[in-house]
Write a protein that holds these residues in place. Structure first.
Motif, PDB file in Angstrom:
ATOM      1  N   ASP A  62     -14.277 -50.591 -19.985  1.00 67.76           N
ATOM      2  CA  ASP A  62     -14.252 -51.702 -20.930  1.00 67.76           C
ATOM      3  C   ASP A  62     -13.251 -52.774 -20.503  1.00 67.76           C
ATOM      4  OD1 ASP A  62     -16.066 -50.425 -22.615  1.00 67.76           O
ATOM      5  OD2 ASP A  62     -14.472 -49.459 -23.794  1.00 67.76           O
ATOM      6  N   HIS A 148     -20.136 -60.409 -15.406  1.00 66.79           N
ATOM      7  CA  HIS A 148     -20.813 -59.205 -15.896  1.00 66.79           C
ATOM      8  C   HIS A 148     -20.686 -58.045 -14.922  1.00 66.79           C
ATOM      9  CE1 HIS A 148     -23.648 -61.168 -19.103  1.00 66.79           C
ATOM     10  NE2 HIS A 148     -22.398 -61.576 -19.207  1.00 66.79           N
ATOM     11  N   ILE A 198     -23.769 -62.434 -26.279  1.00 63.43           N
ATOM     12  CA  ILE A 198     -23.570 -61.115 -26.882  1.00 63.43           C
ATOM     13  C   ILE A 198     -23.527 -60.016 -25.832  1.00 63.43           C
ATOM     14  CG2 ILE A 198     -26.048 -60.750 -27.271  1.00 63.43           C
ATOM     15  CD1 ILE A 198     -23.115 -59.642 -29.540  1.00 63.43           C
ATOM     16  N   ALA A 199     -24.264 -60.200 -24.737  1.00 72.51           N
ATOM     17  CA  ALA A 199     -24.237 -59.202 -23.665  1.00 72.51           C
ATOM     18  C   ALA A 199     -22.868 -59.172 -22.991  1.00 72.51           C
ATOM     19  CB  ALA A 199     -25.330 -59.512 -22.643  1.00 72.51           C
ATOM     20  N   ASP A 202     -20.367 -57.436 -25.364  1.00 78.83           N
ATOM     21  CA  ASP A 202     -20.593 -56.000 -25.474  1.00 78.83           C
ATOM     22  C   ASP A 202     -19.746 -55.200 -24.493  1.00 78.83           C
ATOM     23  OD1 ASP A 202     -22.129 -53.810 -26.692  1.00 78.83           O
ATOM     24  OD2 ASP A 202     -22.989 -53.568 -24.680  1.00 78.83           O
ATOM     25  N   ARG A 203     -19.147 -55.866 -23.544  1.00 77.62           N
ATOM     26  CA  ARG A 203     -18.360 -55.189 -22.515  1.00 77.62           C
ATOM     27  C   ARG A 203     -16.880 -55.091 -22.887  1.00 77.62           C
ATOM     28  NH1 ARG A 203     -22.898 -57.258 -20.447  1.00 77.62           N
ATOM     29  NH2 ARG A 203     -23.752 -56.395 -18.513  1.00 77.62           N
ATOM     30  N   ARG A 205     -13.686 -54.072 -25.816  1.00 81.53           N
ATOM     31  CA  ARG A 205     -13.126 -53.572 -27.068  1.00 81.53           C
ATOM     32  C   ARG A 205     -12.529 -54.782 -27.790  1.00 81.53           C
ATOM     33  NH1 ARG A 205      -9.510 -48.365 -25.004  1.00 81.53           N
ATOM     34  NH2 ARG A 205     -11.018 -47.589 -23.462  1.00 81.53           N
TER      35      ARG A 205
END
Length: 321
Positions: A62, A148, A198-199, A202-203, A205
């Motif tokens: 994360d 990403h 949003i992607a 998502d990675r 915390r």
């Protein structure tokens, strides 16, 4: 860079009331030039320190995203943690024109010849530093998409440097901060804040950082200005919290403020009040230099009224000696 080779007691390292046997790991090398400067007056909060130490110990693929209003302490925290763990830091402050090459590196003319100059992300991945991307929600989401693969644990491929491949060091960590949670600014307080993919989010915390509690800020002021009477310091914190409630819209019947009092501004007010203690109405004069001079006239009046109400007769007669 070596592995984290130094066991450190959280109680002593961060000055928190926890059992002495609770440990974290840092580095014994104190001479790395990328270790942030330590602020001995910084006061750690148990909950946010717990969150960042848990991440540093085991990120599990994360990144870590700190969000909160300006002046809440979200930016300073990772640097001060790193300073005590002797963990070197690479950082960059995002902006609307930021490009991925700003983070990775680019060719530049150095002493008459072209050289590839590595960016902060490349150095952090290669050498095992913390990488801190400040104000991430001000960056172009399209440029952030290039991160990403790094956040997925893939190596960094630098196409512009002959396809060089940098595998992430085991000590590499990715930390970001922003005024929003990545979904845009719904408050209208921050210009230039973007909605992030949003992607991408998502990675991470997600950790929301609030303003320090009254007890924490009293500790900070006591360390910064021990000469200031306790009642003066306590009233200053009360004024700060009332200003913040108006800033974040916590009082529906009141007109929200577009300026607020960060902990940094609060400390400035306290220190200037001591500097001007021989001047008439030192508290008001110091407040003007610290905050209200940058506010709109009607907001300046509102803030001064808050201070008058909190301090009462001491506002003009208060003893800062």
């Amino acid at each position: 860079m070596t592995v984290r080779d130094q066991a450190m007691a959280i109680r002593n390292t961060f000055n928190l009331d926890v059992p002495v046997e609770v440990l974290t790991a840092g580095f014994s090398d104190i001479n790395n030039p990328f270790i942030p400067k330590r602020n001995d007056g910084y006061v750690f909060r148990r909950e946010t320190l717990r969150d960042i130490l848990s991440f540093l110990d085991d990120p599990d693929g994360d990144g870590l995203y700190f969000s909160g209003h300006y002046g809440a302490g979200k930016t300073t925290l990772p640097y001060q943690v790193a300073s005590r763990l002797n963990w070197p830091v690479q950082s960059f402050t995002a902006h609307s024109r930021m490009e991925f090459d700003d983070l990775v590196g680019t060719w530049k003319l150095v002493n008459g010849s072209m050289e590839f100059v590595y960016g902060p992300l490349s150095i952090a991945m290669r050498d095992g530093h913390l990488f801190i991307l400040n104000e991430i929600d001000r960056a172009d989401p399209g440029q952030l998409a290039a991160l990403h693969d790094v956040l997925e644990g893939h190596p960094l491929v630098i196409a512009t440097n002959g396809g060089e491949i940098i595998h992430a060091h085991e000590n590499f960590r990715f930390i970001v901060n922003g005024n929003s949670l990545g979904s845009g600014d719904s408050t209208g307080l921050y210009q230039g804040v973007n909605q992030l993919d949003i992607a991408f989010l998502d990675r991470f915390r997600m950790v929301e950082v609030d303003y320090p509690t009254e007890d924490v800020e009293l500790m900070i002021l006591e360390q910064k200005t021990p000469e200031l009477p306790e009642e003066i310091r306590r009233n200053m914190v009360r004024v700060a919290n009332q200003i913040r409630r108006l800033f974040i819209g916590g009082e529906e019947s009141a007109t929200p403020l577009t300026v607020t009092m960060s902990t940094r501004t609060l400390c400035r007010w306290a220190k200037l009040s001591l500097s001007f203690r021989n001047a008439p109405n030192a508290l008001a004069y110091a407040l003007k230099q610290s905050l209200t001079a940058k506010a709109e006239p009607e907001q300046r009046i509102a803030i001064e009224q808050i201070a008058k109400d909190v301090f009462g007769s001491n506002w003009t007669q208060g003893d800062t000696q």
